[in-house]
Design an enzyme around this catalytic site. Sequence first.
Site, PDB file in Angstrom:
ATOM      1  N   ASP A 154      -0.077  -6.625  -3.220  1.00  9.60           N
ATOM      2  CA  ASP A 154      -1.478  -6.284  -3.003  1.00  9.60           C
ATOM      3  C   ASP A 154      -1.978  -5.550  -4.234  1.00  9.60           C
ATOM      4  OD1 ASP A 154      -4.054  -5.561  -1.630  1.00  9.60           O
ATOM      5  OD2 ASP A 154      -2.948  -6.322   0.100  1.00  9.60           O
TER       6      ASP A 154
ATOM      7  N   TYR B 248      -3.685  -5.434  15.443  1.00 12.13           N
ATOM      8  CA  TYR B 248      -3.699  -4.607  14.244  1.00 12.13           C
ATOM      9  C   TYR B 248      -3.173  -3.207  14.574  1.00 12.13           C
ATOM     10  CZ  TYR B 248      -5.557  -7.645  10.643  1.00 12.13           C
ATOM     11  OH  TYR B 248      -5.676  -8.640   9.697  1.00 12.13           O
TER      12      TYR B 248
ATOM     13  N   ARG C  42       0.836  -1.203   0.000  1.00  8.66           N
ATOM     14  CA  ARG C  42       0.000   0.000   0.000  1.00  8.66           C
ATOM     15  C   ARG C  42       0.873   1.256   0.000  1.00  8.66           C
ATOM     16  NH1 ARG C  42      -3.217  -3.709   2.632  1.00  8.66           N
ATOM     17  NH2 ARG C  42      -5.084  -4.135   1.376  1.00  8.66           N
TER      18      ARG C  42
ATOM     19  N   TRP D 184      -6.915 -13.824  11.862  1.00  6.85           N
ATOM     20  CA  TRP D 184      -6.991 -12.367  11.993  1.00  6.85           C
ATOM     21  C   TRP D 184      -8.399 -11.864  12.290  1.00  6.85           C
ATOM     22  CZ3 TRP D 184      -9.559  -8.830   8.689  1.00  6.85           C
ATOM     23  CH2 TRP D 184     -10.130  -9.376   7.548  1.00  6.85           C
TER      24      TRP D 184
ATOM     25  N   GLU E 105      -2.336   1.361   4.474  1.00  8.56           N
ATOM     26  CA  GLU E 105      -3.174   2.304   3.737  1.00  8.56           C
ATOM     27  C   GLU E 105      -2.968   3.739   4.216  1.00  8.56           C
ATOM     28  OE1 GLU E 105      -5.692  -1.545   3.694  1.00  8.56           O
ATOM     29  OE2 GLU E 105      -4.236  -0.565   5.000  1.00  8.56           O
TER      30      GLU E 105
ATOM     31  N   ASP F  42      -7.114 -14.071   1.554  1.00  7.90           N
ATOM     32  CA  ASP F  42      -8.206 -13.374   2.220  1.00  7.90           C
ATOM     33  C   ASP F  42      -9.037 -12.534   1.248  1.00  7.90           C
ATOM     34  OD1 ASP F  42      -5.833 -11.777   1.988  1.00  7.90           O
ATOM     35  OD2 ASP F  42      -6.831 -10.235   3.183  1.00  7.90           O
ATOM     36  N   GLU F  43     -10.239 -12.255   1.660  1.00 12.63           N
ATOM     37  CA  GLU F  43     -11.128 -11.257   1.052  1.00 12.63           C
ATOM     38  C   GLU F  43     -11.302 -11.420  -0.462  1.00 12.63           C
ATOM     39  OE1 GLU F  43     -10.625  -7.655   4.273  1.00 12.63           O
ATOM     40  OE2 GLU F  43      -9.369  -7.587   2.486  1.00 12.63           O
TER      41      GLU F  43
ATOM     42  N   HIS G  10      -6.553  -9.579  -3.968  1.00 12.57           N
ATOM     43  CA  HIS G  10      -5.561  -8.547  -3.663  1.00 12.57           C
ATOM     44  C   HIS G  10      -4.409  -8.604  -4.665  1.00 12.57           C
ATOM     45  CE1 HIS G  10      -7.254  -6.992   0.089  1.00 12.57           C
ATOM     46  NE2 HIS G  10      -7.519  -8.237   0.444  1.00 12.57           N
TER      47      HIS G  10
END
Length: 771
Positions: free
Chosen positions: A202, A432, A173, A407, A484, A340-341, A276
């Site tokens: 990412d 985090y 990021r 996580w 980020e 993930d995601e 990602h």
Amino acid sequence: MNLRYIYIVLFLLIGCNQQTKTVFTETDIKIIPKPQELTLNEGSFIFNADTKFVVTSDIQLQAAQILVNQFKIAADLDLGITKEQPESNFLVLKDNSNLSPEAYTLTVNNDNVIIEAFKLNGFVYGIESVRQLLPVAIESQTVVSNVQWEIPNVKISDAPRYKWRGLMLDVSRHFFDKEYVKKTIDRLAYLKMNTLHLHLVDDQGWRIEIKKYPKLTEVGGFRVDHEDKHWNARPAKEGEKAAYGGFYTQEDIKEIVAHAQSRGITVVPEIEMPAHVMSAIASYPYLSCFETPISVPSGGVWPITEIYCPGKESTFEFLEDVLIEVMELFPSKYIHVGGDEATKTNWKKCPHCKARMKSEGLKNVEELQSYFIKRMERFISSKGRVLIGWDEILEGGLAPGATVMSWRGVKGGLEASEQGHDVVMTPGTHCYFDHYQGPQDAEPAAWGGYLPLSKVYEFDPVVEGMTEEQAKHVLGGQANLWAEYIPTTDQSEYMIFPRIAALSETLWSSKEERDWNEFTTRIIPMFDRFEAMGINYAKSIYTIREEAIVDEKTGNVSVSLSNEIKGSDIRYVLDEADLETDAIKYEKPIQITKTTTIKAAYFENDKPVGAVFEKTFKYHKAVGKKVTYNTEVNNRYQGTGETTQVNVLRGTKNFHDGQWQAWLGNDMEVIIDLEVAAEVSKVSVGALENQGPGIYFPTKVEVWLSDDGETYTEAGSMERLFKATGDATLKDFVVKFDAQKARYVKVKATNLKQTPTGGGVFLFVDEIIVE
């Protein structure tokens, strides 16, 4: 010359060179993480220009060199390194095969220092303990004079509780150069951490050179520079040049890995898949389902629909080629694949994915993701490595040899350990580090959440509900610093330190021996060491937190002040008084009955330390009066109830603080009954803007007045044009008009209704001030 004279001269010479030794107490020992066993004995050892370091192996030399180099930098001492042990004035490193790989013993005597260990890590940790026993000046980056380099005589027997003690750096990021990574490695070793997890891939950047696929860094390593905009509001325009970015060459990676190995640190690479990966797809569009050309996004993307296509063999050929080069660079046992995601929308429509599901007998796209991960696990395992991924890799079933990084709370860790998988616990609640560590109004912009130092110290990788057998599968834990909102190395340091020190102790020291109040007596002196190292550490532990309670009947406000340190010397003043000269020691809640400004700070040596707290409690004509809501408040943000808008208490930049009411997609319209007609000439509406999560200022505020609550006359209004911004902002929107008498005040704030990208808009209001 007679004999008596010679004796006198010798006595004087010896006396002049005899250094006065310090009398140490246990409170002088501030080692972090706290050793498992420590005994303080009488006496001390003093390092001087004649002190020798005795080593007999390469790993001992690597460890010794850490302290020898620091003595050269801070004291300009060229301490000798030898294989021959002198009679006195030496530090010796000795092999002890009876110790575990990361254990060490440290014995300090008047004449020598002995460190025993079995492997490099143990020697490094012994050296770092000696370093923390030395005066703070040893951390100086320039030569310091007139310092006695003395340490107390101690006996330490020490070893870690967990074998995975890590930090994840997101270099995708925002990109950080290799020198910062190496500096971070040194600091991890200082706190006896042993794992650096590098998030190299990412959507927003591919950060590692892959020789077979040069476009990954030529294209994927750069994006449009939108650093002046909010992370979630960065739409790139066609034709804008991709100017922000960077990547590590393979030579850079070799240098980072070698430096880490010399400090006992394992570098774990993360190569994200299947999601990602927009930076990879921007470089090679054939990797996606529909091969649509895209650019590397310069900010947040959600949902993440452009992901690798598992229906194409070419995807797996690409990934295997990439991982072969990665594994040649990183000797780590573990290879992180993310996992993930993944939004699988395209998979449901893709003919390649449908064909794969049919040929493999897969029922749904969750099982297709499981197929993807299992296939990559077999490949990684065939190379003698272990696949590790975020807890989503559990979905649809997981290969037996895979390790899970939990996580999303602790559920993934519980489930994985129950299935017999090893786990690394890294729940967002405690690990985090992209979350705020102090009151949001006093902190730089962060992702969200709230993770103060004291909460990090509460972390324990073995959680309630785990059996003894499950606990055996817990490798340890790590902090994650998603980047980020971390544009610079200074900001990165600020978010890591001092929280990484608290985490190091939770992963190293005995749970029974840990105590937050005792830890604060060691972490605060550690700040001086961070200062000497040039670390931009956070002082949020000092920051004043306030809790205000309103008496609904009287309207009086009781304000309590605190910070994270028990028994803190907190001082305050009211209104225009000077905090440095007029401060009152805070001992009990402050009672407010009229408009008052409180300023407060933590004091040390009669001087304020850290951020100064300042808040005004403004009394006005509407305080405590009845409010009627003509438009519905969103059920997620109800504030403190019907009196939220007239209770004196103001919200913060943290929109979860309980002081905000919100309207989603509709306007705010309320009527305040002042009970009796009163003169009104000014109405202010307190609002919050944080465009990332969709919170926008009103575009218009209108005020209407009435005597009877039936017929209203417009008193005034103000308008504000939409403006894109990056930071969370608090603002009072003021409507002034000629003084008029009225009992009822109607206030309408107009919602923007739709974000520039088409999303819904929240309107957040905390107080309506009537004057």
